[in-house]
Design a protein around this motif. Structure first.
Motif, PDB file in Angstrom:
ATOM      1  N   TYR A   1     -27.222  13.601   5.645  1.00 31.10           N
ATOM      2  CA  TYR A   1     -26.168  12.550   5.195  1.00 31.10           C
ATOM      3  C   TYR A   1     -24.772  13.306   5.510  1.00 31.10           C
ATOM      4  O   TYR A   1     -23.871  12.628   6.077  1.00 31.10           O
ATOM      5  N   SER A   2     -24.583  14.344   4.970  1.00 27.62           N
ATOM      6  CA  SER A   2     -23.394  15.291   5.187  1.00 27.62           C
ATOM      7  C   SER A   2     -23.004  15.352   6.669  1.00 27.62           C
ATOM      8  O   SER A   2     -21.894  15.267   7.035  1.00 27.62           O
ATOM      9  N   GLY A   3     -24.171  15.746   7.532  1.00 28.51           N
ATOM     10  CA  GLY A   3     -23.732  15.864   9.061  1.00 28.51           C
ATOM     11  C   GLY A   3     -23.210  14.539   9.560  1.00 28.51           C
ATOM     12  O   GLY A   3     -22.309  14.583  10.224  1.00 28.51           O
ATOM     13  N   LEU A   4     -23.658  13.473   9.246  1.00 33.62           N
ATOM     14  CA  LEU A   4     -23.440  12.316   9.651  1.00 33.62           C
ATOM     15  C   LEU A   4     -22.066  12.078   9.250  1.00 33.62           C
ATOM     16  O   LEU A   4     -21.219  11.342  10.060  1.00 33.62           O
ATOM     17  N   GLU A   5     -21.725  12.408   7.856  1.00 38.23           N
ATOM     18  CA  GLU A   5     -20.278  12.149   7.473  1.00 38.23           C
ATOM     19  C   GLU A   5     -19.299  12.725   8.031  1.00 38.23           C
ATOM     20  O   GLU A   5     -18.011  12.462   8.448  1.00 38.23           O
ATOM     21  N   ILE A   6     -19.565  14.186   8.456  1.00 35.82           N
ATOM     22  CA  ILE A   6     -18.554  14.936   9.210  1.00 35.82           C
ATOM     23  C   ILE A   6     -18.453  14.412  10.682  1.00 35.82           C
ATOM     24  O   ILE A   6     -17.074  14.336  10.942  1.00 35.82           O
ATOM     25  N   ILE A   7     -19.372  13.592  11.293  1.00 39.10           N
ATOM     26  CA  ILE A   7     -19.087  13.083  12.583  1.00 39.10           C
ATOM     27  C   ILE A   7     -18.382  11.877  12.295  1.00 39.10           C
ATOM     28  O   ILE A   7     -17.529  11.656  13.061  1.00 39.10           O
TER      29      ILE A   7
END
Length: 242
Positions: A209-215
């Protein structure tokens, strides 16, 4: 402490619009990250072997991927600082956003690998060995990662760097992952319940989820900059040349 380190290693640190100063901020952030993550990887990997915990070993390799992200960032900052040329008349400033996307991709890959290993641990559970030494090491790891999250957040806000803010979020994720690992270690050690794999899956979902948030944050920032340029709110050449 952040301000002390900045003053110690960055000349003219207050001139954050200067290309060279911004590059030095990025270099400082990357080198600190590389050193801290290598130390954490070695410590966690050894502790994972001692305790026979897949969540600790996965957490260790998560730190190793963070080290790779720091190396990518270091390269990205140097590219972003390059002056405008014939092929790039507005400079290379947007390279920072490209690096943010690469960091997000590394985070997503780490989440996938962690989930895969954790599911395998659920299917084939193994006893986790509790140790005070391991517990203390993980607590110290949390302290280091909390400091790194704050350090990169302050630097990112100072120079308005999406890369440093992404790195700060990644460090925050590591705090959550390591805390979950501690819970797994305690539950497995005292209550003899095999939750190591389950905790690993939960952590992997959080990291994903954090990776998607950064994107999402990076794309939104790019859209905002494009909007400002089209409406004359910011000089295009001066922004992307920094």
């Amino acid at each position: 402490m952040t301000q002390f380190i900045v003053k110690k290693f960055i000349n003219n640190y207050e001139k954050t619009e200067d290309v060279e100063v911004r590059k030095n901020y990025g270099t400082l952030s990357s080198i600190v990250g590389i050193i801290c993550n290598i130390v954490l990887f070695v410590v966690k990997y050894v502790m994972g072997i001692i305790s026979n915990s897949i969540s600790i070993i996965s957490d260790a390799f998560n730190n190793l991927s963070d080290c790779a992200s720091c190396l990518i960032s270091l390269f990205g900052y140097k590219l972003a600082a390059k002056p405008a040329d014939k092929e790039h008349p507005f400079g290379h400033g947007r390279m920072e956003y490209v690096v943010s996307m690469i960091i997000a991709a590394v985070i997503l890959l780490a989440a996938f690998e962690l989930a895969k290993d954790s599911i395998n641990k659920i299917i084939n559970p193994e006893e986790v060995k509790f140790s005070i030494v391991v517990l203390v090491s993980l607590i110290l790891s949390i302290i280091v990662k909390l400091w790194m999250a704050v350090f990169n957040f302050k630097l990112g806000k100072t120079v308005e760097s999406s890369v440093m803010l992404a790195t700060s979020k990644d460090s925050r994720n590591d705090v959550v992952a390591t805390f979950a690992t501690i819970i797994s270690l305690i539950v497995s050690g005292f209550f003899h319940l095999s939750v190591d794999g389950i905790i690993g899956v939960v952590v992997s979902l959080f990291v994903f989820y954090s990776g998607l948030e950064i994107i999402k944050d990076t794309v939104n920032e790019l859209l905002r900059q494009t909007y400002r340029w089209k409406h004359g709110r910011k000089n295009y050449r001066s922004y992307f040349a920094k």
